[in-house]
Design a protein around this motif. Structure first.
Motif, PDB file in Angstrom:
ATOM      1  N   ASN A 352       9.200  -1.300  -1.448  1.00 50.19           N
ATOM      2  CA  ASN A 352       7.745  -1.050  -1.373  1.00 50.19           C
ATOM      3  C   ASN A 352       7.246  -0.426  -2.668  1.00 50.19           C
ATOM      4  N   ALA A 353       7.989   0.586  -3.180  1.00 50.38           N
ATOM      5  CA  ALA A 353       7.567   1.283  -4.392  1.00 50.38           C
ATOM      6  C   ALA A 353       7.404   0.279  -5.534  1.00 50.38           C
ATOM      7  N   ASP A 380       7.228   7.736  -5.514  1.00 49.17           N
ATOM      8  CA  ASP A 380       6.813   6.953  -6.684  1.00 49.17           C
ATOM      9  C   ASP A 380       5.481   7.482  -7.175  1.00 49.17           C
ATOM     10  N   GLY A 384      -0.415   4.764  -4.290  1.00 51.69           N
ATOM     11  CA  GLY A 384      -0.448   5.593  -3.084  1.00 51.69           C
ATOM     12  C   GLY A 384      -1.116   4.904  -1.901  1.00 51.69           C
ATOM     13  N   VAL A 398       0.408  -2.412  10.289  1.00 49.27           N
ATOM     14  CA  VAL A 398      -0.667  -1.700   9.585  1.00 49.27           C
ATOM     15  C   VAL A 398      -0.435  -1.852   8.084  1.00 49.27           C
ATOM     16  N   ARG A 399      -1.476  -2.342   7.407  1.00 48.70           N
ATOM     17  CA  ARG A 399      -1.389  -2.527   5.961  1.00 48.70           C
ATOM     18  C   ARG A 399      -2.615  -1.922   5.316  1.00 48.70           C
ATOM     19  N   VAL A 400      -2.465  -1.550   4.050  1.00 53.88           N
ATOM     20  CA  VAL A 400      -3.658  -1.143   3.322  1.00 53.88           C
ATOM     21  C   VAL A 400      -4.323  -2.449   2.926  1.00 53.88           C
ATOM     22  N   GLY A 410       3.238  -9.180   2.353  1.00 50.90           N
ATOM     23  CA  GLY A 410       3.776  -8.113   3.220  1.00 50.90           C
ATOM     24  C   GLY A 410       3.499  -8.407   4.688  1.00 50.90           C
ATOM     25  N   THR A 411       4.422  -7.946   5.554  1.00 56.72           N
ATOM     26  CA  THR A 411       4.229  -8.159   6.985  1.00 56.72           C
ATOM     27  C   THR A 411       3.614  -6.929   7.642  1.00 56.72           C
ATOM     28  N   GLY A 412       3.663  -5.802   6.965  1.00 58.79           N
ATOM     29  CA  GLY A 412       3.182  -4.559   7.581  1.00 58.79           C
ATOM     30  C   GLY A 412       4.189  -4.009   8.574  1.00 58.79           C
ATOM     31  N   GLY A 414       7.510  -3.114   7.416  1.00 54.55           N
ATOM     32  CA  GLY A 414       8.557  -2.360   6.690  1.00 54.55           C
ATOM     33  C   GLY A 414       8.602  -0.890   7.082  1.00 54.55           C
TER      34      GLY A 414
HETATM   35  P1  ADP Z   1       5.222  -4.382   4.305  1.00 52.62           P
HETATM   36  O1  ADP Z   1       6.459  -4.630   5.112  1.00 52.62           O
HETATM   37  O2  ADP Z   1       4.214  -5.414   4.424  1.00 52.62           O
HETATM   38  O3  ADP Z   1       5.508  -3.959   2.920  1.00 52.62           O
HETATM   39  P2  ADP Z   1       4.942  -1.681   5.089  1.00 52.62           P
HETATM   40  O4  ADP Z   1       4.879  -1.260   6.528  1.00 52.62           O
HETATM   41  O5  ADP Z   1       6.205  -1.418   4.378  1.00 52.62           O
HETATM   42  O6  ADP Z   1       4.492  -3.148   5.014  1.00 52.62           O
HETATM   43  O7  ADP Z   1       3.785  -0.931   4.328  1.00 52.62           O
HETATM   44  C1  ADP Z   1       2.486  -0.894   4.871  1.00 52.62           C
HETATM   45  C2  ADP Z   1       1.470  -0.846   3.771  1.00 52.62           C
HETATM   46  O8  ADP Z   1       1.596   0.393   3.084  1.00 52.62           O
HETATM   47  C3  ADP Z   1       1.648  -1.892   2.721  1.00 52.62           C
HETATM   48  O9  ADP Z   1       0.825  -2.974   3.064  1.00 52.62           O
HETATM   49  C4  ADP Z   1       1.167  -1.232   1.459  1.00 52.62           C
HETATM   50  O10 ADP Z   1      -0.207  -1.450   1.286  1.00 52.62           O
HETATM   51  C5  ADP Z   1       1.349   0.235   1.727  1.00 52.62           C
HETATM   52  N1  ADP Z   1       2.503   0.811   0.992  1.00 52.62           N
HETATM   53  C6  ADP Z   1       3.747   0.991   1.461  1.00 52.62           C
HETATM   54  N2  ADP Z   1       4.541   1.595   0.545  1.00 52.62           N
HETATM   55  C7  ADP Z   1       3.745   1.792  -0.540  1.00 52.62           C
HETATM   56  C8  ADP Z   1       3.971   2.394  -1.839  1.00 52.62           C
HETATM   57  N3  ADP Z   1       5.152   2.892  -2.184  1.00 52.62           N
HETATM   58  N4  ADP Z   1       2.920   2.456  -2.675  1.00 52.62           N
HETATM   59  C9  ADP Z   1       1.709   1.975  -2.330  1.00 52.62           C
HETATM   60  N5  ADP Z   1       1.441   1.417  -1.122  1.00 52.62           N
HETATM   61  C10 ADP Z   1       2.452   1.320  -0.248  1.00 52.62           C
END
Ligand code: ADP
Length: 451
Positions: A352-353, A380, A384, A398-400, A410-412, A414
């Motif tokens: 993710n980072a 990281d 953010g 949940v995704r940003v 991304g699947t949201g 992770g």
């Molecule tokens: P995915 O499996 O799609 O990566 P995650 O559940 O891991 O989804 O993360 C959810 C959301 O959080 C991502 O869509 C991303 O926008 C945000 N995110 C996660 N980790 C980071 C990070 N290290 N820096 C910035 N945004 C992050």
């Protein structure tokens, strides 16, 4: 509030009843004495004093100490009813009553006016006549009336007190429990009592509140579940629609050689991969959630474990120009871990980072010992996650929401998988940012592992 025991309450009630009985008894006794005294008052004579004076000083002196009125008189008779002394000229000394005559006199019309008594050795019979004055009964009747009113008031007060302390609370408890039994968990039983019933009330109210909270929680979970199914259907439908669209085009044109057809196949492959990825991540998450695996754990030196894990990443970091700083203690730290799932956790956070932050990226990993737990920090200095999403970001799907996110595929899921792995180990995870974080920006994930 200080609790009074019900047993004390009952004891108090018994004492009150005993006091009431004693009061009634005393009043009865008082009335009996008053009545006797009033008889003396009524005749104006103190018989004991009269007899005493008479034995010592004779009739005229004995009479001088009594409250004799105008018209009153005394006859002294022998046991066979002959007059030997008199203070009236109605009867003469030496006159002898026959039995019936004396009875008619004493128990006749003027009954109330006569008092008859013997002296100590029964050698003399005194017949006293005194004018009837009615001042004896009036105050006794008043006292008696007042006493009855007082007793009635006391009995009502006592019944009220007992009912307030015991019966009313019990009725309210029964009522409240019935309402709760019918599913109204907002019910709060209210009454003021200072005994054990108050504890029962508080416990029942707390229980109702708890059930209400649990019900709300269940409804919320149910809502979340419905939303999740909706989100999953949406997320799976998008790649499938594209796959269907492009493959349809291919079939219709029936030409698999041109460049545009090749492009279509590539797109189909890309969406197929995305759908496959989403479904396999969902599968992993649900396996973790429904406890399908026994989730085996093994005591492992995670200092060493982490070092080995991070070595795998160094090449990639250097290729991508990512600055990194690892603070791993030299000494062994033993923690029970599930190797595969912990790998997944670290991979998800590090990937993710890198995935969401491109330029001038720094990554920091630290393992440290604190008072009653170990702490693993993965941070990281990237863009953010907005503060308002910190709590929700660990929920599935949940995704940003940025267009960049979508394009990154991304699947949201992770971070939900990360959270499940943390929960399964009995640890906690927190997302920190700003001055609480390591870099004053980006994401800092802090995992606490109790010793
Ligand atoms: P995915 O499996 O799609 O990566 P995650 O559940 O891991 O989804 O993360 C959810 C959301 O959080 C991502 O869509 C991303 O926008 C945000 N995110 C996660 N980790 C980071 C990070 N290290 N820096 C910035 N945004 C992050």
């Amino acid at each position: 509030m200080k609790i009074k025991k019900l047993s004390n309450q009952f004891l108090l009630n018994y004492i009150l009843i005993i006091l009431l009985i004693l009061a009634i008894g005393s009043l009865g006794y008082y009335m009996y004495v008053s009545y006797n005294r009033s008889l003396d008052d009524f005749y104006g004579i103190d018989i004991d004093l009269f007899l005493e004076d008479y034995a010592r000083d004779g009739l005229s002196h004995a009479l001088s100490t009594q409250a004799f009125q105008e018209g009153d008189y005394v006859l002294t008779l022998t046991p066979d009813r002959e007059i030997i002394e008199t203070t009236t000229d109605q009867y003469e000394i030496g006159y002898r009553f026959d039995e019936i005559e004396l009875q008619e006199l004493l128990y006749g019309e003027d009954y109330y006016s006569y008092i008859v008594f013997y002296n100590e050795d029964y050698s003399k019979l005194f017949v006293m006549y005194t004018v009837y004055v009615d001042y004896g009964y009036a105050h006794i009747t008043t006292i008696f009336g007042l006493a009855i009113v007082l007793f009635i008031l006391l009995a009502i007060g006592f019944a009220n007190y007992t009912s307030n302390q015991i019966l009313r609370p019990i009725l309210k408890l029964v009522n409240g429990v019935q309402k709760i039994g019918h599913g109204d968990y907002t019910t709060q039983i209210e009454f003021d009592a200072s005994n054990e019933l108050n504890i029962l009330k508080t416990e029942i109210n707390l229980m109702a509140e708890k059930i209400q909270l649990e019900t709300e929680k269940r409804q919320e979970t149910e809502e979340k579940r419905k939303q999740l199914i909706r989100d999953i259907s949406h997320d799976v439908r998008t790649p499938l629609t594209n796959i269907l669209g492009y493959s349809n085009q291919l079939i219709q044109k029936n030409d698999f050689t041109s460049d545009s057809q090749k492009q279509s196949i590539e797109i189909i492959h890309q969406y197929g991969t995305a759908a496959n990825h989403l479904i396999s991540e969902l599968f992993d998450l649900s396996r973790l959630e429904i406890n399908e695996d026994s989730f085996e754990r093994k005591e492992t030196d995670i200092s060493e474990w982490l070092r080995l894990k991070l070595i795998d990443y160094i090449n990639e970091f250097e290729q991508k120009n990512i600055a990194y700083d690892f603070q791993i203690p030299d000494q062994a730290i033993l923690v029970a871990i599930n190797d595969l799932y912990l790998q997944r956790l670290v991979d998800n956070l590090l990937i993710n980072a890198m995935k969401y932050n491109e330029t001038d990226l720094s990554i920091y990993v630290e393992l440290k010992e604190e008072e009653d737990h170990y702490k693993l920090i993965i941070a990281d200095n990237g863009i953010g996650i907005p503060k308002e999403l910190h709590q929700k970001i660990f929920d599935p799907l949940v995704r940003v929401e940025t267009s960049r996110n979508r394009s990154l595929g991304g699947t949201g899921l992770g971070l939900s998988i990360v959270k499940q792995v943390v929960d399964k180990h009995g640890w906690t995870i927190e997302l920190l940012s700003g001055h609480e974080g390591v870099f004053f920006r980006g994401c800092t994930f802090e995992i606490c592992m109790p010793r």
